[in-house]
Write a protein that holds these residues in place. Structure first.
Motif, PDB file in Angstrom:
ATOM      1  N   ARG A  24       0.869  -1.232  -0.025  1.00 30.86           N
ATOM      2  CA  ARG A  24       0.041   0.489  -0.264  1.00 30.86           C
ATOM      3  C   ARG A  24       0.786   0.773  -0.257  1.00 30.86           C
ATOM      4  N   ILE A  25       2.028   0.891   0.679  1.00 29.21           N
ATOM      5  CA  ILE A  25       2.970   2.375   1.147  1.00 29.21           C
ATOM      6  C   ILE A  25       3.301   3.166  -1.200  1.00 29.21           C
ATOM      7  N   LYS A  26       3.525   1.557  -1.596  1.00 29.29           N
ATOM      8  CA  LYS A  26       4.721   1.507  -2.493  1.00 29.29           C
ATOM      9  C   LYS A  26       3.610   1.571  -3.688  1.00 29.29           C
ATOM     10  N   THR A  57       1.006   4.567  -3.477  1.00 29.92           N
ATOM     11  CA  THR A  57       1.137   5.349  -3.215  1.00 29.92           C
ATOM     12  C   THR A  57       2.361   6.171  -4.709  1.00 29.92           C
ATOM     13  N   GLU A  58       3.262   5.580  -5.099  1.00 29.76           N
ATOM     14  CA  GLU A  58       4.823   6.415  -6.188  1.00 29.76           C
ATOM     15  C   GLU A  58       4.900   7.562  -5.770  1.00 29.76           C
ATOM     16  N   VAL A  59       5.127   7.230  -4.661  1.00 38.82           N
ATOM     17  CA  VAL A  59       6.126   8.883  -3.849  1.00 38.82           C
ATOM     18  C   VAL A  59       7.008   7.926  -3.350  1.00 38.82           C
ATOM     19  N   PRO A  60       8.460   8.800  -4.224  1.00 42.15           N
ATOM     20  CA  PRO A  60       9.953   8.171  -3.620  1.00 42.15           C
ATOM     21  C   PRO A  60       9.656   8.478  -2.652  1.00 42.15           C
ATOM     22  N   ILE A  61      10.060   7.421  -0.986  1.00 36.79           N
ATOM     23  CA  ILE A  61      10.515   7.197   0.273  1.00 36.79           C
ATOM     24  C   ILE A  61      11.835   7.762   0.572  1.00 36.79           C
ATOM     25  N   GLN A  62      11.205   8.790   1.503  1.00 38.15           N
ATOM     26  CA  GLN A  62      13.393   9.379   1.515  1.00 38.15           C
ATOM     27  C   GLN A  62      13.636   8.443   2.852  1.00 38.15           C
ATOM     28  N   LYS A  63      14.794   8.920   2.723  1.00 36.94           N
ATOM     29  CA  LYS A  63      16.108   8.062   4.358  1.00 36.94           C
ATOM     30  C   LYS A  63      14.749   7.900   5.678  1.00 36.94           C
ATOM     31  N   ASP A  64      14.222   8.988   6.017  1.00 37.07           N
ATOM     32  CA  ASP A  64      14.651   9.317   6.641  1.00 37.07           C
ATOM     33  C   ASP A  64      12.670   9.533   6.966  1.00 37.07           C
ATOM     34  N   ALA A  65      11.960   8.625   6.073  1.00 30.32           N
ATOM     35  CA  ALA A  65      10.427   8.154   5.916  1.00 30.32           C
ATOM     36  C   ALA A  65      10.457   7.587   7.924  1.00 30.32           C
ATOM     37  N   MET A  66       8.829   8.301   7.446  1.00 30.59           N
ATOM     38  CA  MET A  66       8.584   7.584   8.866  1.00 30.59           C
ATOM     39  C   MET A  66       6.522   6.871   8.705  1.00 30.59           C
ATOM     40  N   VAL A  67       6.471   6.010   9.101  1.00 30.47           N
ATOM     41  CA  VAL A  67       4.929   5.578   9.486  1.00 30.47           C
ATOM     42  C   VAL A  67       4.072   5.531  10.274  1.00 30.47           C
ATOM     43  N   LEU A  68       2.517   6.394  10.001  1.00 31.52           N
ATOM     44  CA  LEU A  68       2.157   5.425  10.793  1.00 31.52           C
ATOM     45  C   LEU A  68       0.832   5.185  10.847  1.00 31.52           C
ATOM     46  N   LEU A  69       0.690   4.609  11.643  1.00 30.94           N
ATOM     47  CA  LEU A  69      -0.476   3.814  10.893  1.00 30.94           C
ATOM     48  C   LEU A  69      -1.820   3.711  12.465  1.00 30.94           C
ATOM     49  N   VAL A  70      -2.522   3.528  11.539  1.00 33.97           N
ATOM     50  CA  VAL A  70      -4.305   4.058  12.003  1.00 33.97           C
ATOM     51  C   VAL A  70      -4.794   2.758  12.580  1.00 33.97           C
ATOM     52  N   GLY A  71      -5.247   2.141  13.726  1.00 36.72           N
ATOM     53  CA  GLY A  71      -6.103   1.278  13.132  1.00 36.72           C
ATOM     54  C   GLY A  71      -7.334   1.549  14.008  1.00 36.72           C
ATOM     55  N   ARG A  72      -8.366   0.719  14.033  1.00 34.41           N
ATOM     56  CA  ARG A  72     -10.151   0.981  13.942  1.00 34.41           C
ATOM     57  C   ARG A  72      -9.900   1.729  15.610  1.00 34.41           C
ATOM     58  N   GLY A  73      -9.357   0.387  16.872  1.00 32.60           N
ATOM     59  CA  GLY A  73      -9.453   1.241  17.901  1.00 32.60           C
ATOM     60  C   GLY A  73      -9.994   0.307  18.677  1.00 32.60           C
ATOM     61  N   SER A  74      -9.786   0.124  20.235  1.00 31.40           N
ATOM     62  CA  SER A  74     -10.189  -1.065  21.175  1.00 31.40           C
ATOM     63  C   SER A  74     -10.281  -0.797  22.764  1.00 31.40           C
ATOM     64  N   LEU A  82      -1.359  10.094   2.589  1.00 33.96           N
ATOM     65  CA  LEU A  82      -2.257   8.544   3.172  1.00 33.96           C
ATOM     66  C   LEU A  82      -1.589   7.655   1.722  1.00 33.96           C
ATOM     67  N   ALA A  83      -1.865   6.577   2.247  1.00 32.31           N
ATOM     68  CA  ALA A  83      -1.784   5.361   2.144  1.00 32.31           C
ATOM     69  C   ALA A  83      -3.366   4.609   1.257  1.00 32.31           C
ATOM     70  N   ASN A  84      -3.773   3.860   1.038  1.00 33.38           N
ATOM     71  CA  ASN A  84      -4.460   3.351   0.342  1.00 33.38           C
ATOM     72  C   ASN A  84      -4.817   2.573   2.214  1.00 33.38           C
ATOM     73  N   TYR A  85      -5.893   2.176   2.188  1.00 30.20           N
ATOM     74  CA  TYR A  85      -6.716   1.651   3.108  1.00 30.20           C
ATOM     75  C   TYR A  85      -5.804  -0.167   2.933  1.00 30.20           C
ATOM     76  N   LEU A  86      -5.822  -0.893   3.920  1.00 29.94           N
ATOM     77  CA  LEU A  86      -5.182  -2.200   3.699  1.00 29.94           C
ATOM     78  C   LEU A  86      -6.318  -2.534   3.181  1.00 29.94           C
ATOM     79  N   GLY A  87      -7.096  -2.889   2.798  1.00 33.00           N
ATOM     80  CA  GLY A  87      -8.133  -3.726   2.095  1.00 33.00           C
ATOM     81  C   GLY A  87      -8.631  -5.246   2.128  1.00 33.00           C
ATOM     82  N   TYR A  88      -8.931  -5.940   1.068  1.00 28.81           N
ATOM     83  CA  TYR A  88      -9.580  -7.125   0.623  1.00 28.81           C
ATOM     84  C   TYR A  88      -8.981  -7.771  -0.122  1.00 28.81           C
TER      85      TYR A  88
END
Length: 255
Positions: A115-117, A119-136, A220-226
């Protein structure tokens, strides 16, 4: 006769329910069981009662029930078993085996990287990811989510993968975005850990519009999906139930 009942979450957004049904239809061909039905926990039809009844009407004497959910939380531990218990009392001759959600799996980590790939955005060396869950509020969910983030950081070579949630627990989405904004990373890939499109995905998309800065990009990457890989995991879950105690199911004991 064997049957499989797939229980999806359900959504007020029709497209979300359609995606779930289409996924189950794709997954059915991998499972050698004569009776396979899909139903929803809430917000959509058929209900669990209707799905269970349909299996029995087709001659099912053993039903493998699989929650099509990402993580093991209240829905999987309480809500679905309670619904099954209500229905099961009317069909005491039917044996039932209850499975588990997708959980922590490296195949899912691979989907996240895909899903990150995408986005077709070149990934920089200092890139981070924010993983967003539904929550519980279930602590097991947060533990599993942190483990997924850890595996994503390792497999993707990211310096940092943070987590946040849309509801029921902290840190919330706004907290996660604020912390990412103050982190100093030039790129923040925001990755929704959601199975289907809907209100929550729209919430993330709307909120993200105001966070881009000249020296920091929020992507913003696409959601995980089926994803097709989830069909493989689902197949494993079903086969695990089918093969429990040889050819015999455990009757699921409800408290």
């Amino acid at each position: 006769m064997d049957a499989v009942l797939y229980i999806c979450h359900g959504s007020r957004v029709k497209k979300g329910c359609d995606q779930a049904i289409e996924f189950i239809e794709r997954s059915k061909v991998k499972v050698d069981v004569p009776i396979q039905e899909v139903c929803f926990l809430e917000l959509a039809n058929p209900t669990i009662e209707q799905g269970f009844k349909k299996c029995v009407e087709q001659g099912a004497t053993r039903i493998a029930i699989v929650p099509v959910l990402l993580l093991t939380a209240g829905h999987a531990k309480v809500d679905i078993p309670e619904e099954i218990h209500k229905v099961y009392q009317h069909y005491p001759h039917v044996k039932v085996a209850y499975g588990t959600p997708f959980g922590v799996d490296d195949q899912i980590v691979d989907i996240l990287l895909e899903r990150i790939k995408e986005t077709e955005v070149p990934i920089q060396k200092d890139a981070m990811v924010l993983l967003v869950g539904r929550g519980s509020s279930d602590p097991e969910v947060k533990n599993d989510f942190r483990e997924i983030a850890k595996r994503l950081a390792y497999k993707g070579g990211f310096q940092h993968v943070d987590t946040c949630y849309l509801a029921a627990t902290t840190p919330k989405l706004l907290d996660g975005l604020k912390q990412a904004s103050e982190s100093g990373y030039s790129q923040v890939f925001v990755l929704p850990y959601l199975l289907f499109t809907g209100i929550l995905m729209n919430e993330i998309r709307t909120e993200l519009k105001r966070w881009n800065k000249a020296d920091q990009e929020f992507i913003l990457a696409n959601y995980l999906g089926y994803h097709n890989a989830l069909s493989n995991i689902l197949q494993d879950r079903v086969n695990s139930l089918l093969n429990s105690k040889g050819n015999e199911y455990d009757v699921y004991r409800y408290s």
